[in-house]
Design a protein around this motif. Structure first.
Motif, PDB file in Angstrom:
ATOM      1  N   GLY A 185       0.870  -1.172   0.000  1.00  0.00           N
ATOM      2  CA  GLY A 185       0.000   0.000   0.000  1.00  0.00           C
ATOM      3  C   GLY A 185       0.904   1.217   0.000  1.00  0.00           C
ATOM      4  N   THR A 186       1.320   1.631   1.202  1.00  0.00           N
ATOM      5  CA  THR A 186       2.395   2.631   1.261  1.00  0.00           C
ATOM      6  C   THR A 186       3.697   1.999   0.792  1.00  0.00           C
ATOM      7  N   THR A 189       5.781  -1.828   4.608  1.00  0.00           N
ATOM      8  CA  THR A 189       5.956  -3.200   5.118  1.00  0.00           C
ATOM      9  C   THR A 189       6.879  -3.988   4.196  1.00  0.00           C
ATOM     10  N   THR A 281      -6.984  -7.775   3.264  1.00  0.00           N
ATOM     11  CA  THR A 281      -5.692  -7.864   2.571  1.00  0.00           C
ATOM     12  C   THR A 281      -4.926  -9.136   2.950  1.00  0.00           C
TER      13      THR A 281
HETATM   14  N1  PMP Z   1      -3.312  -4.116   4.523  1.00  0.00           N
HETATM   15  C1  PMP Z   1      -3.983  -3.197   5.227  1.00  0.00           C
HETATM   16  C2  PMP Z   1      -5.282  -3.576   5.853  1.00  0.00           C
HETATM   17  C3  PMP Z   1      -3.475  -1.899   5.354  1.00  0.00           C
HETATM   18  O1  PMP Z   1      -4.161  -0.970   6.059  1.00  0.00           O
HETATM   19  C4  PMP Z   1      -2.255  -1.584   4.703  1.00  0.00           C
HETATM   20  C5  PMP Z   1      -1.731  -0.190   4.793  1.00  0.00           C
HETATM   21  N2  PMP Z   1      -2.229   0.712   3.831  1.00  0.00           N
HETATM   22  C6  PMP Z   1      -1.596  -2.583   3.967  1.00  0.00           C
HETATM   23  C7  PMP Z   1      -2.157  -3.841   3.911  1.00  0.00           C
HETATM   24  C8  PMP Z   1      -0.323  -2.329   3.210  1.00  0.00           C
HETATM   25  O2  PMP Z   1       0.761  -2.096   4.054  1.00  0.00           O
HETATM   26  P1  PMP Z   1       1.836  -1.003   3.643  1.00  0.00           P
HETATM   27  O3  PMP Z   1       1.150   0.328   3.710  1.00  0.00           O
HETATM   28  O4  PMP Z   1       2.920  -1.132   4.658  1.00  0.00           O
HETATM   29  O5  PMP Z   1       2.287  -1.274   2.269  1.00  0.00           O
END
Ligand code: PMP
Length: 344
Positions: A185-186, A189, A281
């Motif tokens: 997402g961001t 991770t 997710t």
């Molecule tokens: N799954 C969920 C439910 C999330 O809230 C997020 C964060 N946007 C992610 C996955 C992805 O994680 P990241 O932002 O670290 O890539």
């Protein structure tokens, strides 16, 4: 049974050190060993506890943040909850600018955690002064000593995972991990964890999960921003319509995309088969692993770690509601609804 009977000073001491759980049934017939890093075991029930704590403590270390100061972010999701939780314990004001599309449940949850919530109109461009981006930016400028977390464009997001998720997975697998599968997402991770793991062993394969309707996979392949890739989708938290600087694309070997429907069914299957009640997710990540298995990605020596980002309780009116699944047209002859309660 778990034997850790430690007593903690406050809830923040429980952030991180989440369990790695062997997947036994949903992986039936797959080649290799599959483990879920279950981030719902964080006290705020998601992986975002790690970045909230890390970014806030970095600001404290640098002397930017003093007791009573204000922390600002644009989110109604997991990050908002985690920032609110850390703010309560550490004595900060928490301001969250959220979209008017956010459900009442989410806004109530953030209010309960002591956050001041600004509800901003959803359908205005990002540069409109009423958009949640602009409201957050304006409040950040106006409030002296405030910190804007800005998770999509803050490299500390990645560092949080470099310093916690990465070392934990390395230790928990005793260095045997061959594949990391994580939603992007961001990108904090996947890229922060990957950066640590690749330093230990550059052969570890890093696979990102993206949504149909998001630009990340195409950008990774071409380094070009293709607007044609963008359209609405239902999975919340993964994929994006912009390129976050919190993602280090060089750390990721490949992306695969999953559909809203498959991710929803696989989330429900995780509950039925493994007893793991995890978020949408997590279903997407597991669905990605199924697709990778079908493509022949794994062999008998594969040690695959899949990050499950949050808890299922946040999706009661979505993938865990038969009504919602029906409305989306996700039930068909292949996928049945759950059994109906029996009235006595
Ligand atoms: N799954 C969920 C439910 C999330 O809230 C997020 C964060 N946007 C992610 C996955 C992805 O994680 P990241 O932002 O670290 O890539």
């Amino acid at each position: 049974m778990k034997e850790d009977l430690q007593v903690y000073d406050n809830v923040l001491q429980l952030i991180g050190n989440t369990p790695l759980i062997h997947l036994n049934k949903i992986t039936n017939g797959f080649k290799g060993n599959f483990f879920a890093k279950v981030e719902a075991f964080n006290p705020g029930h998601s992986t975002k506890d790690r970045i909230a704590l890390y970014i806030i403590e970095e600001a404290e270390r640098k002397g930017i943040l003093k007791p009573g100061d204000t922390i600002i972010e644009t989110t109604s999701g997991n990050t908002g909850f985690s920032i609110a939780m850390v703010s309560i314990i550490k004595g900060y004001e928490c301001i969250l600018a959220v979209s008017s599309k956010s459900s009442k449940d989410k806004i109530d949850m953030l209010k309960t955690m002591g956050a001041k919530v600004y509800v901003c109109p959803a359908n205005v461009p990002a540069d409109d002064p009423r958009s949640y981006y602009q409201v957050a930016r304006r409040l950040h400028q106006e409030i002296k000593g405030s910190v804007y977390i800005n998770q999509y464009f803050n490299e500390l997001n990645m560092d949080a995972h470099f310093n916690s998720t990465g070392p934990e997975i390395w230790k928990q697998t005793e260095g045997k991990i061959t594949h990391l599968v994580a939603c992007s997402g961001t990108g904090g991770t996947i890229s922060g964890t990957a950066r640590f793991l690749k330093e230990k062993n550059p052969d570890i394969k890093i696979i990102g999960i993206d949504a149909f309707g998001s630009v990340l996979k195409k950008y990774h392949e071409t380094r070009e921003f293709d607007e044609e890739e963008i359209y609405p989708y239902r999975i919340e938290g993964l994929g994006k319509n912009l390129i976050p600087t919190a993602t280090d694309f060089d750390m990721i070997d490949k992306f695969i995309k999953v559909t809203d429907e498959d991710a929803a069914h696989t989330g429900r299957e995780l509950a039925r088969t493994e007893g793991l009640f995890v978020g949408y997710t997590s279903g997407a990540a597991m669905q990605g692993v199924k697709q990778l298995q079908a493509e022949g990605e794994f062999d008998k020596n594969s040690e695959v770690v899949i990050v499950f980002p949050d808890h299922g309780s946040r999706y009661m009116s979505k993938i865990y509601s038969d009504d919602w699944m029906n409305e989306q047209g996700f039930f068909d002859t292949q996928h049945e609804s759950t059994s109906q309660p029996i009235e006595v």
